[in-house]
Design a protein around this motif. Sequence first.
Motif, PDB file in Angstrom:
ATOM      1  N   ASP A   8       0.893  -1.074   0.700  1.00  0.00           N
ATOM      2  CA  ASP A   8       0.027  -0.134   0.309  1.00  0.00           C
ATOM      3  C   ASP A   8       1.014   1.032   0.137  1.00  0.00           C
ATOM      4  O   ASP A   8       1.314   1.870   1.301  1.00  0.00           O
ATOM      5  N   TYR A   9       1.417   1.703  -1.366  1.00  0.00           N
ATOM      6  CA  TYR A   9       1.875   2.992  -1.826  1.00  0.00           C
ATOM      7  C   TYR A   9       2.274   3.240  -2.722  1.00  0.00           C
ATOM      8  O   TYR A   9       1.855   2.390  -3.942  1.00  0.00           O
ATOM      9  N   PRO A  10       2.261   5.027  -3.139  1.00  0.00           N
ATOM     10  CA  PRO A  10       1.688   4.938  -3.775  1.00  0.00           C
ATOM     11  C   PRO A  10       2.490   4.861  -5.613  1.00  0.00           C
ATOM     12  O   PRO A  10       2.566   5.118  -6.705  1.00  0.00           O
ATOM     13  N   ASN A  11       4.364   4.897  -4.501  1.00  0.00           N
ATOM     14  CA  ASN A  11       5.205   5.274  -5.560  1.00  0.00           C
ATOM     15  C   ASN A  11       6.365   4.562  -5.489  1.00  0.00           C
ATOM     16  O   ASN A  11       6.888   4.682  -4.483  1.00  0.00           O
ATOM     17  N   TYR A  12       6.531   3.063  -6.130  1.00  0.00           N
ATOM     18  CA  TYR A  12       7.801   2.357  -5.651  1.00  0.00           C
ATOM     19  C   TYR A  12       8.174   1.263  -6.484  1.00  0.00           C
ATOM     20  O   TYR A  12       7.546   1.030  -7.581  1.00  0.00           O
ATOM     21  N   ASP A  38       1.900  -2.230 -12.770  1.00  0.00           N
ATOM     22  CA  ASP A  38       1.837  -0.958 -12.556  1.00  0.00           C
ATOM     23  C   ASP A  38       3.385  -0.998 -11.814  1.00  0.00           C
ATOM     24  O   ASP A  38       3.262   0.320 -11.403  1.00  0.00           O
ATOM     25  N   ILE A  39       3.485  -2.281 -11.151  1.00  0.00           N
ATOM     26  CA  ILE A  39       5.593  -1.595 -10.565  1.00  0.00           C
ATOM     27  C   ILE A  39       6.262  -1.905 -11.151  1.00  0.00           C
ATOM     28  O   ILE A  39       6.066  -3.375 -12.361  1.00  0.00           O
ATOM     29  N   SER A  40       6.882  -1.509 -10.969  1.00  0.00           N
ATOM     30  CA  SER A  40       8.338  -1.374 -11.664  1.00  0.00           C
ATOM     31  C   SER A  40       9.612  -2.231 -11.043  1.00  0.00           C
ATOM     32  O   SER A  40       9.197  -2.531 -10.562  1.00  0.00           O
ATOM     33  N   LEU A  61      21.450   0.143  -7.487  1.00  0.00           N
ATOM     34  CA  LEU A  61      20.948   0.438  -8.590  1.00  0.00           C
ATOM     35  C   LEU A  61      19.156   0.966  -8.284  1.00  0.00           C
ATOM     36  O   LEU A  61      18.680   1.403  -8.717  1.00  0.00           O
ATOM     37  N   ALA A  62      19.310   0.846  -6.936  1.00  0.00           N
ATOM     38  CA  ALA A  62      17.976   1.762  -6.284  1.00  0.00           C
ATOM     39  C   ALA A  62      18.087   3.137  -6.561  1.00  0.00           C
ATOM     40  O   ALA A  62      18.650   3.921  -6.696  1.00  0.00           O
ATOM     41  N   ARG A  63      16.538   3.019  -7.685  1.00  0.00           N
ATOM     42  CA  ARG A  63      16.825   4.853  -7.496  1.00  0.00           C
ATOM     43  C   ARG A  63      16.010   5.788  -7.018  1.00  0.00           C
ATOM     44  O   ARG A  63      15.901   6.975  -7.118  1.00  0.00           O
ATOM     45  N   GLY A  64      15.434   5.537  -5.660  1.00  0.00           N
ATOM     46  CA  GLY A  64      14.942   5.851  -4.918  1.00  0.00           C
ATOM     47  C   GLY A  64      15.778   6.671  -3.790  1.00  0.00           C
ATOM     48  O   GLY A  64      16.764   5.699  -3.637  1.00  0.00           O
ATOM     49  N   GLU A  65      15.043   7.281  -3.046  1.00  0.00           N
ATOM     50  CA  GLU A  65      15.672   7.940  -1.738  1.00  0.00           C
ATOM     51  C   GLU A  65      15.674   6.878  -0.558  1.00  0.00           C
ATOM     52  O   GLU A  65      16.456   7.552  -0.203  1.00  0.00           O
ATOM     53  N   PHE A  66      14.597   6.480  -0.470  1.00  0.00           N
ATOM     54  CA  PHE A  66      15.356   5.488   0.627  1.00  0.00           C
ATOM     55  C   PHE A  66      15.167   3.764  -0.121  1.00  0.00           C
ATOM     56  O   PHE A  66      14.460   3.392  -0.854  1.00  0.00           O
ATOM     57  N   VAL A  67      15.448   2.842   0.440  1.00  0.00           N
ATOM     58  CA  VAL A  67      15.766   1.606   0.496  1.00  0.00           C
ATOM     59  C   VAL A  67      14.939   0.985   1.289  1.00  0.00           C
ATOM     60  O   VAL A  67      16.160   0.365   2.153  1.00  0.00           O
ATOM     61  N   THR A  80       3.623  -2.144   5.262  1.00  0.00           N
ATOM     62  CA  THR A  80       4.209  -1.756   5.137  1.00  0.00           C
ATOM     63  C   THR A  80       5.729  -0.401   5.192  1.00  0.00           C
ATOM     64  O   THR A  80       5.529  -0.198   5.785  1.00  0.00           O
ATOM     65  N   LEU A  81       5.294   0.111   3.683  1.00  0.00           N
ATOM     66  CA  LEU A  81       5.715   1.386   3.248  1.00  0.00           C
ATOM     67  C   LEU A  81       5.186   2.114   3.734  1.00  0.00           C
ATOM     68  O   LEU A  81       5.708   3.448   4.749  1.00  0.00           O
ATOM     69  N   ARG A  82       4.057   1.902   4.039  1.00  0.00           N
ATOM     70  CA  ARG A  82       3.350   3.333   4.749  1.00  0.00           C
ATOM     71  C   ARG A  82       3.590   3.490   6.014  1.00  0.00           C
ATOM     72  O   ARG A  82       2.715   4.943   6.290  1.00  0.00           O
ATOM     73  N   VAL A  83       3.610   2.421   7.497  1.00  0.00           N
ATOM     74  CA  VAL A  83       4.213   2.857   8.563  1.00  0.00           C
ATOM     75  C   VAL A  83       5.624   3.742   8.982  1.00  0.00           C
ATOM     76  O   VAL A  83       5.917   3.837   9.284  1.00  0.00           O
TER      77      VAL A  83
END
Length: 226
Positions: A8-12, A38-40, A61-67, A80-83
């Motif tokens: 449950d998270y909008p972008n990952y 929908d998910i990369s 390789l991770a492109r996000g700010e959080f891993v 998990t990600l939401r909280v």
Amino acid sequence: LRALMELDYPNYEVVVIDDGSTDDTYEKAIEVARSSLDISIRVITKRNAGKAEALNTGMTLARGEFVLNMDGDTKLSRNTLRVCIPHFNNPAIGAVAGNVKVINRENIWTRIQSLEYVEGLAMARKAQSFIRSVNIIPGPIGIFRKSVLQQVGGYDHDTFAEDCDLTLKLLMKGWHIAYEPTAIAWVETPSRLLDLLKQRYRWTRGILQATKKHSKALWQPRKSGV
């Protein structure tokens, strides 16, 4: 992978590291990845070099700010990600440890471990979280600032407890580590006594190695990483 696609998270994104597997894991991962709309999902295959190297490859390789680092046999709770991500609103937080629970409660050994995970690990991390100093970020569920992982050099290869080693490196740099009990990682634990003993020997040896490696920090004030 199918469970990860339901977080449950909008972008990952999901990065799968195939560390030289010899079974059909890679092919199954490709099949699941291709079915995702929908998910990369990226599946990376590499020559076997151990868990630390696989985690470092994923970090790079991770492109996000959080891993979020997890084991291949772990299933995460949908929230998990939401909280966990809101903890990083505090700029002093370098990582968040999740709550590990046993899913295969099938005999006396797995039931004892299930109780141990609640009484001996989860409750201890909850107490440590009051001072933002969780002493071990569990392998099945740990979320990090990517910049912090890079700052401390990622995972090292010189202990059997790379999770403990990394956690100590973060604490030595002055980063705070929070605990989120509602972010749950379901894991399978050893169901045979011999396998359990082998696991605990590896854990104990690795923690002793990591403690010895960072023993000088006991006599030095904690550095500021913020």
